[in-house]
Design an enzyme around this catalytic site. Structure first.
Site, short mmCIF file in Angstrom:
data_model
loop_
_atom_site.label_atom_id
_atom_site.label_comp_id
_atom_site.label_asym_id
_atom_site.label_seq_id
_atom_site.Cartn_x
_atom_site.Cartn_y
_atom_site.Cartn_z
N ARG A 140 -6.69 -6.01 -1.61
CA ARG A 140 -8.20 -5.92 -1.09
C ARG A 140 -8.93 -6.79 -2.14
NH1 ARG A 140 -9.81 -2.58 -5.20
NH2 ARG A 140 -8.53 -1.02 -5.81
N GLU A 144 5.75 7.77 -13.06
CA GLU A 144 6.18 6.84 -13.43
C GLU A 144 6.16 6.80 -15.21
OE1 GLU A 144 3.85 3.48 -12.13
OE2 GLU A 144 2.24 3.82 -13.43
N HIS A 204 -8.48 6.36 -16.37
CA HIS A 204 -7.72 5.29 -15.70
C HIS A 204 -8.45 4.47 -14.92
CE1 HIS A 204 -4.38 7.81 -17.18
NE2 HIS A 204 -4.93 8.77 -16.64
N LYS A 244 2.05 2.74 -3.43
CA LYS A 244 2.57 2.19 -4.75
C LYS A 244 4.12 2.35 -4.89
CE LYS A 244 -2.10 2.75 -7.29
NZ LYS A 244 -2.67 3.08 -5.96
#
Length: 617
Positions: free
Chosen positions: A276, A185, A220, A116
Site C-alpha cells: 500500500r 521474531e 513501534h 508478515k
C-alpha cells in the site's frame, strides 16, 4: 479512465488523495462513520456516504458496506489509503468483483505479502514459534501478522512476560485489523529502520525509489521519517534496492509499495512488505519530484512507467504531529483543535482544520509536516523552525518533542536508531515552559477589566493569578497603576487581549495570547487557568488512579477486587483509546480499596478507575 474515485479511508490520507484527484479532474467520494460526520475528509469530497456506527470494526473495516457505498455513489474506482482494509485481499477482490478499479496490487500479491509470516517465508526467512523462545533468545518482539502502525506489537525481555505479551498483541491486532494472528521474531536493540519505496506497472517495470529512514519511533510507530536514509553506504543502499525489487517481482507486484528492513551491523534484515501507500510517502515525493498517488492512478489505468525512475534531488524530512503527551507514556489527547497553522515553506498534510474535534475512536495524528532542501542539514533546520513557529492551539501535542528530536546531536549526526526514545525520552520531555508565559497570560486577561482605568489614589495591591503549565502550578502577580499594568522585574511595553510586549534586561519579547475558556496558549506554551480558590471537593484520595484519556475499559486483571493486595507496577486495568491499549498499573505496593469500573465501561479523562492504599513503611 477513472472518472470517480472512492477513498476507503478517513482523515489525512483521504484528504491527500482527494487533493490529487482534484488536480486530475477526478470526482471524489468519501465514506465516514458517525464520529466523522463533520470531519474534513467528508466535507471536502464531492460526495460522502455514511457508514453507520463509530468503531472501526463496524465502519471502516466493513468492506461490504464500502463497496455498496462506491456503487451507490457512482464511483468506478476505490483507493484504500493506508491502514484499515488497505492490505486486505478479500476487500481487493470484492472491489474487483463489483466491477470497480482497485488502486493497488492484485489480491494475490496482497495475500502473499500482507501476512508478515507468509512474507518472511517467501523471502526465505523463518519466524520463531512460541515454543522456540528461550531465555537465551531474549529479547524478542511479538508482532501482529496483519496490519501495521505499531499496533499488536510487544517487546518481551523476560520469559514470564511472554504469555501476557502474546495475549495483549492478539487482542490489539484483532481490534485494529480484525485479525489476531501474531508471530515472534528476534528483537534487535540498536538497529535502524530503513525502507525502500517501490512503484511497479503492469508492463514489467519496477522502480526502486530510493531509501527512507524511519528509526525514530514510539510504540513501534514511526514519528520522524526522511529520504534518503542518511549514513547508508552506496553498497548497502544498492543491496536494499535490489532486495526490494526482488520482493516486488516475486509476487508480480503492481502499484506503490514499501519493503522494510532493519539495518544492524551494516547488514539488512528483511522485516515486511507493505502492499500500500505509506504514511511517509511525501518525503519520497519531495526528493523525486513526483506525485505517488497520481502515479498509482496512472498505473491502475494501465499506463506504463518510464524505464528509469526520476533522479533524486536533495533531502526531505517528515514529522508526524500527534495529539498526545509523550511525557505521560504517549497518552493520546482529545478535544477541540482551535488553531492549526504552520509557516510557509513546508508541506502540511492534515485531516483537520481550525475548530475540528480530535475524537477517541481513531489514531491521534493531527498532521504531517514535511521540509525539503538541498541538504539534510538545511531540511532539518527548516522543519524544526517551522514546527517551533507553528500555531497549535488545542490538546497537548508532541510538537516540543519533535523540535528537540530534530535538534538532538544524535539525530543531526545521523547516529540514531530505533532505541532513540528509549534512551532520550526523559530529557526530551523535560518541562521547559517560557518563564514569562504566565505573566503574559495574566496581563492579557487583565486588559480592559477595570471600568475606571488604572489610576488609583492609593498604591494598588498586587493582583494574583494561578496557572498550570506542564503539570506545575505557577503564580503571577501584577498591579494596575496610573501608567497601566506593571509587574516586578519587567517593563510592560504593551498589553492588550491578544498581544503582550515585555522588556526584560533591555530585551523586548513579544507574546501572542489566545484564550479558549480556561485553556490559554502563549506563543508555544500551553497553560490552564486555575481558580483562585481550589475546590476542596475536587481533591482525590491518595493512591487514586484516574483515566488519563477518554476510552473503554477492555480488561480488568484476573481476580482483581476490593481488598486484594497488589504489587508496585502490577497491571490492573487496560484502557483502549485511539486503537491502542494502555495499561493502568499500581503506583505502589498496597491494597486495592476501590474498583468503581467494569469491563466495557466508557470513561472520560479524570474518571476514577481504582484506589490503591499504599502499604505503610
Amino acid at each position: 479512465m477513472i472518472s470517480t474515485l472512492l477513498v476507503a479511508n478517513r482523515g489525512e490520507i483521504a484528504c491527500r488523495i482527494f487533493r490529487t484527484c482534484r488536480e486530475q479532474g477526478i470526482r471524489t467520494v468519501a465514506v465516514h462513520s458517525d464520529a466523522d460526520a463533520d470531519a474534513l475528509h467528508a466535507r471536502v469530497a464531492d460526495t460522502a456516504v455514511r457508514l453507520p456506527g463509530a468503531a472501526p470494526a463496524e465502519t471502516y473495516l466493513r468492506g461490504d458496506l464500502i463497496v455498496k457505498a462506491a456503487l451507490a455513489a457512482g464511483a468506478d474506482a476505490v483507493h484504500p489509503g493506508y491502514g484499515f482494509l488497505s492490505e486486505n485481499p478479500d476487500f481487493a477482490r470484492a472491489v474487483r468483483d463489483a466491477g470497480l478499479t482497485w488502486i493497488g496490487p492484485s489480491p494475490e500479491a496482497i495475500e502473499a505479502m500482507a501476512s508478515k509470516t507468509r512474507a518472511k517465508e517467501l523471502m526465505g526467512i523463518a519466524s520463531l514459534a512460541e515454543s522456540d523462545v528461550t531465555e537465551a533468545r531474549l529479547p524478542v518482539l511479538v508482532k501482529a501478522a496483519a496490519g501495521g502502525g505499531g499496533r499488536g506489537m510487544r517487546i518481551v525481555r523476560r520469559m514470564e512476560d511472554l504469555s501476557a505479551a502474546l495475549e495483549g498483541a492478539r487482542a490489539e491486532a484483532t481490534s485494529a485489523f480484525g485479525d489476531g494472528e501474531v508471530f515472534v521474531e528476534p528483537y534487535l536493540e540498536h538497529g535502524r529502520h530503513v525502507e525502500v519505496q517501490i512503484l511497479a506497472d503492469t508492463h514489467g517495470t519496477v522502480w526502486p525509489l530510493g531509501t527512507r529512514d524511519c528509526s525514530l519511533q514510539r510504540r513501534h510507530q514511526k514519528v520522524v521519517e526522511e529520504a534518503p536514509a542518511p549514513g547508508i553506504s552506496e553498497g548497502l543502499a544498492e543491496e536494499l534496492r535490489t532486495l526490494a525489487v526482488r520482493a516486488a517481482r516475486s509476487v508480480s507486484y503492481v502499484g506503490a509499495g514499501t519493503v522494510e528492513f532493519l539495518v544492524a551491523d551494516g547488514r539488512a534484515h528483511f522485516l515486511e512488505m507493505n502492499t500500500r501507500l505509506q504514511v511517509e510517502h511525501p518525503v519520497t515525493e519531495a526528493v523525486f519530484g513526483i506525485d505517488l498517488v497520481a502515479e498509482q492512478l496512472r498505473v491502475a489505468e494501465g499506463h506504463a512507467l518510464e524505464k528509469e525512475p526520476p533522479r533524486a534531488r536533495g533531502h526531505a524530512i517528515e514529522a508526524r504531529l500527534y495529539a498526545e503527551d509523550p511525557a505521560r507514556d504517549w497518552a493520546p489527547q482529545t478535544g477541540t483543535l482551535h488553531r492549526l497553522a504552520v509557516p510557509a515553506g513546508v508541506r502540511l498534510d492534515t485531516g483537520y482544520t481550525d475548530g475540528d474535534t480530535i475524537g477517541v475512536h481513531y489514531d491521534p495524528m493531527i498532521a504531517k509536516v514535511v521540509a525539503h532542501a538541498p541538504t539534510r542539514a538545511q531540511a532539518l533546520r527548516r522543519l524544526a523552525g517551522a514546527l517551533e513557529r507553528a500555531e497549535l492551539h488545542g490538546p497537548v501535542t508532541n510538537r516540543d518533542l519533535l523540535v528537540r528530536s530534530l535538534r538532538h546531536e544524535e539525530f543531526t549526526t545521523a547516529r540514531m536508531d530505533t532505541g532513540f526514545y528509549t534512551r532520550h525520552l526523559t530529557a526530551l520531555t523535560a518541562p521547559a515552559p517560557d518563564p514569562y508565559a504566565p505573566l503574559a497570560a495574566a496581563l492579557a486577561d487583565a486588559h480592559g477589566r477595570s471600568r475606571f482605568g488604572g489610576w488609583r489614589n492609593l498604591p494598588a495591591q498586587p493582583q494574583v493569578k494561578r496557572y498550570e503549565v506542564a503539570g506545575q502550578e505557577h503564580e503571577v502577580r501584577y498591579r494596575c497603576t496610573r501608567d497601566g499594568l506593571a509587574a516586578d522585574g519587567v517593563r510592560v511595553v504593551h498589553a492588550d487581549a491578544h498581544t503582550v510586549v515585555l522588556e526584560v534586561d533591555g530585551v523586548r519579547r513579544r507574546f501572542e495570547v489566545f484564550a479558549y475558556g480556561d485553556e490559554i496558549h502563549v506563543n508555544t506554551t500551553r497553560l490552564t487557568a486555575l481558580p483562585r480558590f481550589p475546590d476542596p471537593a475536587a481533591q482525590l484520595a491518595p493512591g487514586s488512579l484516574v483515566a488519563p484519556m477518554p476510552g473503554t475499559v477492555v480488561r480488568i486483571a484476573e481476580g482483581l477486587e476490593e481488598g486484594v493486595p497488589v504489587a508496585a507496577g502490577q497491571p490492573l486495568i487496560w484502557l483502549e483509546a485511539m486503537k491502542m491499549q494502555h495499561r493502568i498499573t499500581a503506583p505502589a505496593a498496597g491494597t486495592l480499596t476501590a474498583l468503581p469500573v467494569c469491563a466495557g465501561q466508557q470513561v472520560q479523562p479524570g474518571t476514577l478507575l481504582a484506589v490503591v492504599e499504599e502499604l505503610s513503611s
